[in-house]
Design a protein around this motif. Structure first.
Motif, PDB file in Angstrom:
ATOM      1  N   ASP A   1     -39.680   9.739 -15.049  1.00 43.47           N
ATOM      2  CA  ASP A   1     -40.189  10.356 -16.282  1.00 43.47           C
ATOM      3  C   ASP A   1     -39.056  10.867 -17.167  1.00 43.47           C
ATOM      4  N   ASN A   2     -37.927  11.207 -16.533  1.00 42.93           N
ATOM      5  CA  ASN A   2     -36.805  11.723 -17.313  1.00 42.93           C
ATOM      6  C   ASN A   2     -35.731  10.672 -17.579  1.00 42.93           C
ATOM      7  N   ALA A   3     -36.154   9.398 -17.460  1.00 42.16           N
ATOM      8  CA  ALA A   3     -35.323   8.267 -17.886  1.00 42.16           C
ATOM      9  C   ALA A   3     -34.083   8.018 -17.034  1.00 42.16           C
ATOM     10  N   CYS A   4     -34.083   8.517 -15.790  1.00 41.45           N
ATOM     11  CA  CYS A   4     -32.994   8.159 -14.876  1.00 41.45           C
ATOM     12  C   CYS A   4     -33.161   6.670 -14.565  1.00 41.45           C
ATOM     13  N   ASN A   5     -32.084   5.892 -14.662  1.00 44.03           N
ATOM     14  CA  ASN A   5     -32.214   4.446 -14.525  1.00 44.03           C
ATOM     15  C   ASN A   5     -32.516   3.976 -13.108  1.00 44.03           C
ATOM     16  N   PHE A   6     -31.748   4.523 -12.154  1.00 42.86           N
ATOM     17  CA  PHE A   6     -31.809   3.986 -10.789  1.00 42.86           C
ATOM     18  C   PHE A   6     -31.956   5.086  -9.749  1.00 42.86           C
ATOM     19  N   GLY A   7     -32.391   4.687  -8.565  1.00 40.33           N
ATOM     20  CA  GLY A   7     -32.542   5.646  -7.481  1.00 40.33           C
ATOM     21  C   GLY A   7     -32.190   5.021  -6.141  1.00 40.33           C
ATOM     22  N   GLN A   8     -31.813   5.902  -5.238  1.00 39.41           N
ATOM     23  CA  GLN A   8     -31.381   5.478  -3.905  1.00 39.41           C
ATOM     24  C   GLN A   8     -31.805   6.605  -2.970  1.00 39.41           C
ATOM     25  N   GLY A   9     -32.391   6.297  -1.846  1.00 42.35           N
ATOM     26  CA  GLY A   9     -32.766   7.380  -0.940  1.00 42.35           C
ATOM     27  C   GLY A   9     -33.711   6.946   0.150  1.00 42.35           C
ATOM     28  N   TYR A  10     -33.939   7.877   1.088  1.00 41.21           N
ATOM     29  CA  TYR A  10     -34.777   7.583   2.247  1.00 41.21           C
ATOM     30  C   TYR A  10     -36.184   7.150   1.837  1.00 41.21           C
ATOM     31  N   LEU A  11     -36.674   7.639   0.679  1.00 38.72           N
ATOM     32  CA  LEU A  11     -38.004   7.241   0.221  1.00 38.72           C
ATOM     33  C   LEU A  11     -38.105   5.718   0.119  1.00 38.72           C
ATOM     34  N   PHE A  12     -37.050   5.103  -0.374  1.00 36.71           N
ATOM     35  CA  PHE A  12     -37.061   3.648  -0.560  1.00 36.71           C
ATOM     36  C   PHE A  12     -36.583   2.932   0.696  1.00 36.71           C
ATOM     37  N   CYS A  13     -35.464   3.385   1.219  1.00 32.18           N
ATOM     38  CA  CYS A  13     -34.853   2.690   2.356  1.00 32.18           C
ATOM     39  C   CYS A  13     -33.680   3.507   2.897  1.00 32.18           C
ATOM     40  N   ARG A  14     -33.609   3.655   4.206  1.00 25.39           N
ATOM     41  CA  ARG A  14     -32.454   4.333   4.808  1.00 25.39           C
ATOM     42  C   ARG A  14     -31.290   3.357   4.911  1.00 25.39           C
ATOM     43  N   PRO A  15     -30.070   3.862   4.981  1.00 29.86           N
ATOM     44  CA  PRO A  15     -28.948   2.951   5.206  1.00 29.86           C
ATOM     45  C   PRO A  15     -29.148   2.240   6.541  1.00 29.86           C
ATOM     46  N   SER A  16     -28.780   0.972   6.593  1.00 28.83           N
ATOM     47  CA  SER A  16     -28.923   0.254   7.857  1.00 28.83           C
ATOM     48  C   SER A  16     -27.913  -0.884   7.952  1.00 28.83           C
ATOM     49  N   THR A  17     -27.896  -1.548   9.107  1.00 30.60           N
ATOM     50  CA  THR A  17     -26.934  -2.622   9.341  1.00 30.60           C
ATOM     51  C   THR A  17     -27.170  -3.782   8.373  1.00 30.60           C
ATOM     52  N   ALA A  18     -26.170  -4.626   8.245  1.00 28.40           N
ATOM     53  CA  ALA A  18     -26.283  -5.788   7.352  1.00 28.40           C
ATOM     54  C   ALA A  18     -27.504  -6.631   7.724  1.00 28.40           C
ATOM     55  N   GLU A  19     -27.729  -6.850   9.005  1.00 36.84           N
ATOM     56  CA  GLU A  19     -28.863  -7.683   9.451  1.00 36.84           C
ATOM     57  C   GLU A  19     -30.188  -7.045   9.040  1.00 36.84           C
ATOM     58  N   ASN A  20     -30.308  -5.739   9.264  1.00 35.55           N
ATOM     59  CA  ASN A  20     -31.565  -5.063   8.932  1.00 35.55           C
ATOM     60  C   ASN A  20     -31.822  -4.999   7.436  1.00 35.55           C
ATOM     61  N   ILE A  21     -30.757  -4.990   6.664  1.00 40.42           N
ATOM     62  CA  ILE A  21     -30.918  -4.807   5.222  1.00 40.42           C
ATOM     63  C   ILE A  21     -31.258  -6.131   4.543  1.00 40.42           C
ATOM     64  N   GLU A  22     -30.988  -7.223   5.272  1.00 43.94           N
ATOM     65  CA  GLU A  22     -31.181  -8.562   4.699  1.00 43.94           C
ATOM     66  C   GLU A  22     -32.586  -8.800   4.154  1.00 43.94           C
ATOM     67  N   CYS A  23     -33.589  -8.145   4.748  1.00 44.55           N
ATOM     68  CA  CYS A  23     -34.975  -8.373   4.313  1.00 44.55           C
ATOM     69  C   CYS A  23     -35.197  -7.916   2.869  1.00 44.55           C
ATOM     70  N   TRP A  24     -34.272  -7.081   2.345  1.00 46.49           N
ATOM     71  CA  TRP A  24     -34.406  -6.640   0.953  1.00 46.49           C
ATOM     72  C   TRP A  24     -33.816  -7.653  -0.020  1.00 46.49           C
ATOM     73  N   LEU A  25     -33.070  -8.616   0.520  1.00 44.77           N
ATOM     74  CA  LEU A  25     -32.368  -9.566  -0.353  1.00 44.77           C
ATOM     75  C   LEU A  25     -33.131 -10.882  -0.400  1.00 44.77           C
ATOM     76  N   SER A  26     -33.186 -11.477  -1.595  1.00 44.90           N
ATOM     77  CA  SER A  26     -33.979 -12.701  -1.678  1.00 44.90           C
ATOM     78  C   SER A  26     -33.132 -13.924  -1.391  1.00 44.90           C
ATOM     79  N   LYS A  27     -33.799 -14.915  -0.867  1.00 50.15           N
ATOM     80  CA  LYS A  27     -33.163 -16.174  -0.478  1.00 50.15           C
ATOM     81  C   LYS A  27     -33.257 -17.125  -1.664  1.00 50.15           C
ATOM     82  N   GLU A  28     -32.151 -17.796  -1.954  1.00 53.99           N
ATOM     83  CA  GLU A  28     -32.185 -18.768  -3.050  1.00 53.99           C
ATOM     84  C   GLU A  28     -32.429 -20.152  -2.490  1.00 53.99           C
TER      85      GLU A  28
END
Ligand code: C2E
Ligand code: CA
Ligand code: CA
Ligand code: CA
Length: 277
Positions: free
Chosen positions: A249-276
């Motif tokens: 609501d206050n026009a902050c562009n981006f966010g990062q945090g446990y609400l969206f996703c906790r930090p994790s290993t490269a393998e675990n994070i891969e599911c957030w990345l799309s395959k071309e």
């Protein structure tokens, strides 16, 4: 006070030597940690608060100690900075993130920009630009895949050097974000003088919004100032829907945090990345 004097002194020195011994022990273990493959790079996605698209990932170091288990960076990064080991660790972080990007690209996984944390000690040492250039070259990666997160304290410490480094990074396609914004002792004048891409609002301000009127005021002011200078803003430590909504609501562009996703290993994070295809 008079009577307690001697005992509390003994107690104090005892505690002091324990702490010093622990510190020395950790430092010598830290020396071996990289060679022994005990460091890992974890990743935490960053999202556009309007479109909910992933726009980047922050690389966060983890030390998996053979007997003590996982040691958080807040416990060993300050020690690494003090002892100078941070330069070696920083080189490892840069190379590891480039190797990971190369691995994902080779597997047709689309990679957003990866943000790397850089300590003042690494910037002071003078090899950062060189180290980044070598790593990009070695792994055949364009600079557009990297962002460096630096704190405002370094900027204030040696403005001339900071300007030079940031301009060099920019010319390599690497973006610069100011980390932990608002927690340091900055003069805001540097913001308009430098080709910085964005400000990161520290999680200490995000934690108590929307309840703390003080933190609400600071957060709003940071966002307004950043936008008026043409900078993007990302909030870290977003844990609740209320915080997300307030930031959006206050026009902050981006966010990062446990609400969206906790930090994790490269393998675990891969599911957030799309395959071309
Ligand atoms: P930072 O740069 O401010 O990183 C954000 C910290 O907030 C990270 O802690 C992250 O895991 C944590 N975090 C993310 N989302 C949330 C949330 O929703 N709630 C809460 N409470 N915390 C959240 P982490 O990974 O323990 O790192 C701590 C600090 O260590 C970092 O703070 C950074 O200053 C330093 N650090 C981490 N990795 C590196 C590195 O590779 N090099 C250097 N020089 N420093 C690093
Ligand atoms: Ca950071
Ligand atoms: Ca922070
Ligand atoms: Ca930081």
């Amino acid at each position: 006070v008079k009577h307690k004097g001697r005992d509390s002194f003994t107690f104090y020195t005892q505690r002091f030597t324990d702490a010093a011994r622990k510190k020395a022990e950790m430092e010598s273990e830290l020396h071996k940690a990289i060679a022994h493959n005990e460091m890992q790079l974890w990743y935490q996605p960053q999202f556009n608060l309007s479109t909910e698209e992933i726009i980047g990932m922050e690389a966060l170091i983890r030390w998996i100690h053979p007997s003590k288990g996982m040691i958080a960076p807040d416990l060993f990064i300050p020690l690494a900075e003090e002892s100078g080991l941070i330069v070696k660790i920083g080189e490892w972080v840069i190379n590891q993130s480039c190797a990971q990007i190369r691995h994902w690209l080779n597997n047709n996984i689309s990679v957003p920009r990866i943000g790397i944390n850089i300590s003042g000690a690494e910037l002071r040492q003078g090899e950062l630009v060189n180290t980044l250039a070598k790593a990009l070259n070695l792994h055949a990666i364009p600079g557009k895949y990297l962002e460096v997160e630096i704190t405002e304290n370094f900027m204030m410490e040696d403005m001339e050097k900071a300007v030079k480094i940031i301009n060099e990074l920019k010319s390599m396609g690497i973006e610069v974000a100011i980390d932990d914004f608002g927690t340091g002792y900055s003069s805001l004048s540097y913001l308009k003088a430098l080709p910085i891409r964005r400000l990161k609002i520290d999680k200490s301000f995000v934690a108590d919004i929307p309840n703390s009127t003080h933190d609400v005021a600071i957060t709003k002011a940071i966002i307004a100032m950043a936008h008026s200078l043409g900078l993007e803003v990302i909030a870290e430590g977003v844990e609740t829907r209320e915080q997300q909504n307030f930031l959006h609501d206050n026009a902050c562009n981006f966010g990062q945090g446990y609400l969206f996703c906790r930090p994790s290993t490269a393998e675990n994070i891969e599911c957030w990345l799309s395959k071309e295809e």
